[in-house]
Design an enzyme around this catalytic site. Structure first.
Site, mmCIF file in Angstrom:
data_model
loop_
_atom_site.group_PDB
_atom_site.id
_atom_site.type_symbol
_atom_site.label_atom_id
_atom_site.label_comp_id
_atom_site.label_asym_id
_atom_site.label_seq_id
_atom_site.Cartn_x
_atom_site.Cartn_y
_atom_site.Cartn_z
ATOM 1 N N GLU A 205 0.762 -1.039 0.058
ATOM 2 C CA GLU A 205 0.057 -0.138 0.042
ATOM 3 C C GLU A 205 0.782 1.126 -0.004
ATOM 4 O O GLU A 205 0.337 2.504 0.508
ATOM 5 C CB GLU A 205 -1.088 -0.111 1.185
ATOM 6 N N LYS A 337 -15.515 -1.561 2.746
ATOM 7 C CA LYS A 337 -14.851 -1.979 1.225
ATOM 8 C C LYS A 337 -15.906 -2.682 0.160
ATOM 9 O O LYS A 337 -16.629 -3.652 0.577
ATOM 10 C CB LYS A 337 -13.833 -3.253 1.467
#
EC number: 4.2.1.11
Length: 429
Positions: A205, A337
């Site tokens: 990330e 999500k």
């Protein structure tokens, strides 16, 4: 005019070099929508199913041609001709067609790709940006970013057991100012790590993945970098953790392999409580394992009045699991999500349920991302006030920050940066 006339899908690559699904939707009036589906590394057991081919001779079994085929055959046959502006009907038609409780037959990656592409096409027809189409005139709150600057756990090859160490620029004056602050802290941290002899490689990330011995060591570096960048910890910037505790919960205990320690449920709660006393940590995600409801309740009772406790693997963007949490007073926030649940309609329902119950919602990426920036628009559309979309490196992460900057510019004087109000436990301080 807004009838769905064609749907195309293809296999593209995500930020880890693994295949994912991209979908194009074309409407009768020529309007077009495209969406690419993200993929997680540390996935909850209760998430909707991401359909993979399983052919070991191709992409090590991770191909998504079955999902692509489902889009272009069954799904197209089922929703072709439907009105793209009726998002609920389109999503319900696909969910019914799948016929399983977790989208295992067609794949959540197939259904979600179509769902988001339909919304984008409908937004184009309406002549509106996606955030305005989904959120209406009320969608104007720019979220505080949770910027992941140190990676561990499943997102990095290092000894740190916790998955993410994040900074939240709550004292920024705007979203663009928050991005600046985060970038300055990120580069200051890089210099500090390099000076101390640590590598500055980045994880999935975009955060750094140094070989540090403990969470405390990582937090110390982050605190040092905030100060060195000229900001005040606890005022300008607060900290957030994603423990991803499900990843190291085995046989009723939390096994910190990197640290060489094992903590009981009660010890895990106390350990997290002590961390929040030693550092300005205002948000902890997945501090307990996904099915450790007892531990979650203990943690909520212990520090929930002063720390945002975010359920990711616990709630998996699922209204049934969220309802259980609300009923039992477990956690006080949900990580959202889109691919955990697999459709735009269900995603918005989860955010709405959380907000009505007084829970906060954090819009989130996955570790396997693409250039698709849909979640930036959804964060503004839902006024959720917080977004988690990685570090200040890797274009798959920056695509979301850059889209938020554009949205803020487009909103002009209407734009409202959430700031300290984003976290309820901080707002009153």
């Amino acid at each position: 005019m807004t009838a769905i006339t064609n749907i195309a899908a293809r296999e593209i690559l995500d930020s880890r070099g693994n295949p994912t699904v991209e979908v194009d939707v074309l409407l009768e009036d020529g309007s077009f929508g495209r969406a690419a589906v993200p993929s997680g590394a540390s996935t909850g057991a209760h998430e909707a199913v991401e359909l993979r081919d399983g052919d070991k001779g191709r992409y090590n079994g991770k191909g998504v041609l079955k999902a692509v085929d489902a889009v272009q055959t069954e799904i197209l046959d089922a929703i072709g001709g439907m009105d793209a502006e009726d998002q609920v009907a389109v999503d319900e038609a696909m969910i019914t067609l799948d016929g399983t409780p977790n989208k295992a037959r067609l794949g959540a990656n197939a259904i979600l790709g179509v769902s988001l592409a339909v919304a984008k096409a409908a937004a184009e027809t309406a002549g509106l940006p996606l955030y305005r189409y989904v959120g209406g005139v009320q969608g104007r709150v720019l979220p505080v970013p949770m910027m992941n600057i140190v990676n561990g756990g499943a997102h990095a090859d290092n000894p740190i057991d916790f998955q993410e160490f994040m900074v939240m620029p709550v004292g920024a004056t705007s979203l663009s100012d928050a991005v600046r602050m985060g970038a300055e802290i990120f580069h200051t941290l890089k210099s500090a790590l390099k000076k101390a002899g640590h590598n500055t490689n980045v994880g999935d990330e975009g955060g750094f993945a140094p070989n540090l011995p403990s969470a405390e060591a990582a937090l110390d570096f982050v605190m040092e970098s905030i100060n060195a960048a000229g900001f005040k910890p606890g005022s300008d910037v607060v900290l957030a953790l994603d423990c991803a505790a499900t990843e190291f919960f085995k046989d009723g205990a939390y096994h910190y392999e990197g640290e060489g320690q094992t903590r009981s449920i009660e010890q895990q709660v106390e350990y997290l409580a002590k961390l929040t006393e030693a550092y300005p940590i205002l948000s902890i995600e997945d501090g307990m394992s996904e099915d450790d409801w007892e531990g979650w309740k203990l943690l909520t009772d212990r520090i929930g009045n002063r720390v945002q406790l975010v359920g990711d693997d616990l709630f998996v963007t699922n209204v049934e699991r969220l309802a259980r949490g609300i009923e039992t007073g477990t956690g006080n926030s949900i990580l959202v999500k889109v691919n955990q649940i697999g459709s735009l309609t269900e995603t918005l329902a989860a955010v709405d349920m959380a907000q009505r119950a007084g829970y906060t919602a954090v819009m989130s990426h996955r570790s396997g991302e693409t250039e698709d920036s849909t979640i930036a628009d959804l964060a503004v559309a839902t006024n959720c006030g917080q977004i988690k979309t990685g570090s200040l490196a890797r274009s798959d992460r920056l695509a979301k920050y850059n889209q938020l900057i554009r949205i803020e510019e487009g909103l002009g004087a209407q734009a409202l940066y959430a700031g300290r109000s984003a976290i309820r436990q901080l707002a009153g301080r």
